[in-house]
Design an enzyme around this catalytic site. Sequence first.
Site, PDB file in Angstrom:
ATOM      1  N   LYS A  55       0.836  -1.212   0.000  1.00 53.52           N
ATOM      2  CA  LYS A  55       0.000   0.000   0.000  1.00 53.52           C
ATOM      3  C   LYS A  55       0.867   1.257   0.000  1.00 53.52           C
ATOM      4  O   LYS A  55       0.573   2.233  -0.701  1.00 53.52           O
ATOM      5  CB  LYS A  55      -0.918   0.000   1.216  1.00 53.52           C
ATOM      6  CG  LYS A  55      -2.000  -1.068   1.178  1.00 53.52           C
ATOM      7  CD  LYS A  55      -2.807  -1.050   2.480  1.00 53.52           C
ATOM      8  CE  LYS A  55      -3.879  -2.128   2.488  1.00 53.52           C
ATOM      9  NZ  LYS A  55      -4.653  -2.134   3.749  1.00 53.52           N
ATOM     10  N   ALA A  72      -0.992   0.867   6.561  1.00 49.08           N
ATOM     11  CA  ALA A  72      -1.114  -0.240   7.512  1.00 49.08           C
ATOM     12  C   ALA A  72      -2.071  -1.293   6.970  1.00 49.08           C
ATOM     13  O   ALA A  72      -2.935  -1.003   6.142  1.00 49.08           O
ATOM     14  CB  ALA A  72      -1.589   0.266   8.869  1.00 49.08           C
ATOM     15  N   ASP A  73      -1.917  -2.498   7.466  1.00 55.12           N
ATOM     16  CA  ASP A  73      -2.843  -3.575   7.134  1.00 55.12           C
ATOM     17  C   ASP A  73      -2.929  -4.508   8.346  1.00 55.12           C
ATOM     18  O   ASP A  73      -1.920  -4.743   9.025  1.00 55.12           O
ATOM     19  CB  ASP A  73      -2.375  -4.358   5.908  1.00 55.12           C
ATOM     20  CG  ASP A  73      -3.451  -5.316   5.412  1.00 55.12           C
ATOM     21  OD1 ASP A  73      -4.299  -4.891   4.609  1.00 55.12           O
ATOM     22  OD2 ASP A  73      -3.459  -6.496   5.831  1.00 55.12           O
ATOM     23  N   THR A  74      -4.124  -5.019   8.606  1.00 57.29           N
ATOM     24  CA  THR A  74      -4.339  -5.885   9.759  1.00 57.29           C
ATOM     25  C   THR A  74      -4.877  -7.235   9.306  1.00 57.29           C
ATOM     26  O   THR A  74      -5.799  -7.298   8.494  1.00 57.29           O
ATOM     27  CB  THR A  74      -5.333  -5.247  10.749  1.00 57.29           C
ATOM     28  OG1 THR A  74      -4.795  -3.982  11.188  1.00 57.29           O
ATOM     29  CG2 THR A  74      -5.544  -6.140  11.966  1.00 57.29           C
ATOM     30  N   GLY A 109       0.586  -4.786  10.201  1.00 54.59           N
ATOM     31  CA  GLY A 109       1.814  -4.337   9.565  1.00 54.59           C
ATOM     32  C   GLY A 109       1.736  -2.844   9.318  1.00 54.59           C
ATOM     33  O   GLY A 109       0.678  -2.318   8.950  1.00 54.59           O
TER      34      GLY A 109
END
Length: 200
Positions: A55, A72-74, A109
């Site tokens: 991203k 961010a990514d979850t 992340g």
Amino acid sequence: MDQRSGLILASASPRRRDLLRQLGFAFEVRPTDVEEVLPQGLPNGQAALYLAVLKASAATAELLPGQVLLAADTTVLLGDALINKPIDAPEAERMLLELCGHTHRVITGVCIVVAELDGTMPQLSFQVETSVTLLPASKTEIAEYVCLQRPLDKAGAYGIQDWLGWAKCSGIVGSYSNVMGLPTAEVFAALRDTGLPYGI
């Protein structure tokens, strides 16, 4: 360090916006549109970090000198199985039936890119993991929760900050805000170190 001119949040998540705002940073929301496909052979425990970097990479071309980008990514993992965002209500109910009564991992992340005045773009990336234990829930409770909350935009099909979290979470080891989608302590420290101004 030179004063930064602005923070860009590369995410459409309302939870991340709220958490970042509570940290005192002014920012612009600029979501990225990337195909979230994981490379073959990538361990599921590294998926969140990979997607956060992906991203960020998609948004760096529009950065101006002095700006800072946050992506961010979850992800949610039950054992080694990756639990994604549900595509519909029945899938959300199936996910929650699997998660309730067990302990799972929530991994966020984070990737931060700094557009320096000399044209360079140093990058900091890391991930934070939290263990969450949910009590068993009946099919009726889960169906009512999914109907009322419509958690289709959440990995694992639930929000720790809403009914399921308050009624069924029996334990958290690690960052609570990480389960919401942004590990605030780690993000605050990283953004502060870039020289971004913040208000208390």
